[in-house]
Design a protein around this motif. Structure first.
Motif, PDB file in Angstrom:
ATOM      1  N   ARG A 125       1.106  -1.262   0.165  1.00  0.00           N
ATOM      2  CA  ARG A 125      -0.009  -0.011   0.074  1.00  0.00           C
ATOM      3  C   ARG A 125       1.026   1.647   0.121  1.00  0.00           C
ATOM      4  O   ARG A 125       0.468   2.412  -0.283  1.00  0.00           O
ATOM      5  N   VAL A 128       1.161   3.100  -3.030  1.00  0.00           N
ATOM      6  CA  VAL A 128      -0.057   3.861  -3.898  1.00  0.00           C
ATOM      7  C   VAL A 128      -0.929   4.921  -2.962  1.00  0.00           C
ATOM      8  O   VAL A 128      -2.193   5.562  -3.390  1.00  0.00           O
ATOM      9  N   SER A 180      -4.906  -5.971  -1.485  1.00  0.00           N
ATOM     10  CA  SER A 180      -3.918  -4.858  -1.878  1.00  0.00           C
ATOM     11  C   SER A 180      -3.088  -5.134  -2.505  1.00  0.00           C
ATOM     12  O   SER A 180      -2.770  -4.018  -3.240  1.00  0.00           O
ATOM     13  N   THR A 184      -2.944  -1.981  -5.744  1.00  0.00           N
ATOM     14  CA  THR A 184      -1.760  -1.037  -6.311  1.00  0.00           C
ATOM     15  C   THR A 184      -1.781  -1.141  -7.495  1.00  0.00           C
ATOM     16  O   THR A 184      -1.471  -0.323  -8.156  1.00  0.00           O
TER      17      THR A 184
END
Length: 480
Positions: A125, A128, A180, A184
């Motif tokens: 994460r 992003v 996740s 992303t």
């Protein structure tokens, strides 16, 4: 497009995103709850405080500063991107090394490996955060929805398949990592923004000056939002924590969805009118009345039909969750008001005051937990109601002074909604009692029948009484 048009469009798409994603996630969680044990959910709940702390440290409030900045350029975005990336790597390394100590704290040896795998999502994460901030600043919530939905669906499928194959708690771990990763990857292909090899010291100093206070506040908030998971996981069983965590998740589903969706839109909207207190007060008041009008009856209704709801959704093994859930529903009604009051402090640039208030509230929470712990898990639940009232008062007092909207005035505006929702709640409760005692109604009939009755009576009463929220809602729908 005007600010009003952007806001209405943003509300539509962010609600679409929030509710579609959460509906899918809710269905996935229901299926997983039928396949897994409460104790397996409890193991993941033990990690929530560390996940939240990791995310706060990784971001350092820099993306919040980006959204607030008037005209950020490539140097702003690239600087924040690389600092987030460095932060995520450092946070993961710390969690990797401390994993055995966390497992020892909870007396759960399995947690060491779970932490080291699950926390990889923090690094993922980290790639992003800036792209999401850019889309939020532009109020482009449509593309966020189109990226998040497939991530949740595919991740949910992975989790369910692994749960059916007997992977237990690891099905929850790999579900998170899958979601996740897919979220992303889509940002890098669809947002059209890529960083340059820039770390501008002046830009970093500017964003850090605002962001570090938000980070400290976020750390406190994360710690104390999850402190009940921490305390219950330490002093009670993983099964009890699983019950509490699921009860908290479901009661916050309507509250947090509405709050998160509106928060994404209202923060940039409030920021755009931060220097006009008259407009800011009007926008905040309309928002507050609208949210309270819909959230309050939802929480009361869920408390009434908690038993048939959990028996129908999660099966009999989850029925011990019902008393936890009913108590938690009471404190949930005030949650949105706390969020929007704090947004006023954000847009006014008072991160220093925000931090001070968070410290005061956390001291109160710590004292409340210490005093209630001898009374067991129910003492911890009831003290949340008291703390939510105190937090509402503290937040409202200070933010209200900044826009000339005093706590007395705010309470006067919301009291009619609470009175109406509670009064209709008593009617719904006795209707449910009648359905069980005399009609021998099954769970589906009780949920659907009482729900329709509550909603119908509530909306008719609100329309007859000319509640401001009904008038504003009609004007929004009719685009007046």
């Amino acid at each position: 497009m005007s600010l009003q048009q952007k806001t209405i469009s943003g509300i539509f798409w962010t609600f679409s995103q929030q509710f579609s994603v959460q509906l899918i996630n809710f269905i996935v969680q229901i299926v997983l709850a039928r396949l897994l044990l409460p104790s397996e959910f409890g193991l993941i709940a033990m990690l929530t405080v560390f996940i939240g702390i990791g995310n706060s440290l990784m971001d350092s409030g820099l993306t919040t500063s980006l959204i607030r900045t008037g005209e950020p350029d490539q140097r702003d975005y690239s600087t924040v991107f690389f600092m987030n990336l460095i932060g995520s790597a450092v946070v993961y390394a710390i969690l990797f090394l401390t994993a055995p100590f966390i497992a020892l704290f909870y007396k759960q040896d399995l947690l060491t490996n779970i932490i080291r795998v699950y926390m990889i999502s923090i690094i993922i994460r980290g790639f992003v955060g800036v792209q999401t901030a850019r889309l939020t600043k532009e109020m482009n919530f449509r593309i966020q929805m189109l990226m998040q939905i497939p991530s949740v669906i595919i991740g949910g499928i992975v989790g369910i398949v692994l749960a059916r194959a007997g992977y237990g708690v690891w099905s929850l771990v790999w579900m998170e990592l899958t979601q996740s990763f897919l979220f992303t990857i889509q940002h890098w292909f669809r947002t059209g923004w890529y960083p340059e090899w820039i770390i501008d010291k002046e830009k970093l100093k500017h964003h850090f000056k605002f962001g570090y206070k938000i980070t400290l506040s976020g750390l406190l908030n994360t710690l104390f939002n999850n402190i009940y998971n921490l305390v219950i996981g330490k002093y009670f069983s993983a099964t009890q924590l699983g019950f509490y965590n699921r009860a908290d998740m479901i009661r916050m589903l309507p509250v947090q969805n509405v709050s998160t969706a509106l928060n994404k839109v209202t923060y940039p909207m409030f920021a755009a009118i931060q220097n006009d207190n008259v407009k800011l007060k009007m926008a905040y008041k309309k928002l507050m009345l609208q949210v309270i009008f819909w959230i309050t009856p939802a929480m009361i209704f869920l408390g009434i039909i908690a038993e048939p709801l959990f028996r129908f959704l999660l099966t009999e093994k989850w029925l011990p969750i019902v008393p936890y859930f009913r108590i938690l529903c009471v404190s949930a009604a005030l949650y949105p008001l706390q969020v929007y009051n704090l947004n006023i402090l954000y847009v006014k640039g008072r991160s220093d005051l925000f931090l001070r208030l968070e410290i005061i509230k956390k001291i109160i929470i710590a004292l409340g937990i210490l005093c209630s712990l001898p009374f067991g898990i129910y003492g911890l639940l009831y003290v949340q109601i008291v703390i939510s009232v105190i937090s509402f008062y503290i937040n409202t007092f200070y933010s209200g002074r900044m826009i000339d909207y005093s706590i007395k005035e705010q309470v006067r505006d919301i009291i009619p909604t609470f009175v109406l929702a509670i009064a209709i709640g008593f009617i719904a409760y006795y209707l449910d009692h009648f359905a069980v005692s005399y009609l021998r109604a099954n769970d589906i009939f009780r949920i659907a029948g009482i729900g329709l009755a509550y909603l119908g009576i509530y909306l008719c009463a609100g329309y007859y009484l000319r509640m401001p929220a009904i008038t504003d809602f009609r004007q929004l729908i009719l685009k007046k």
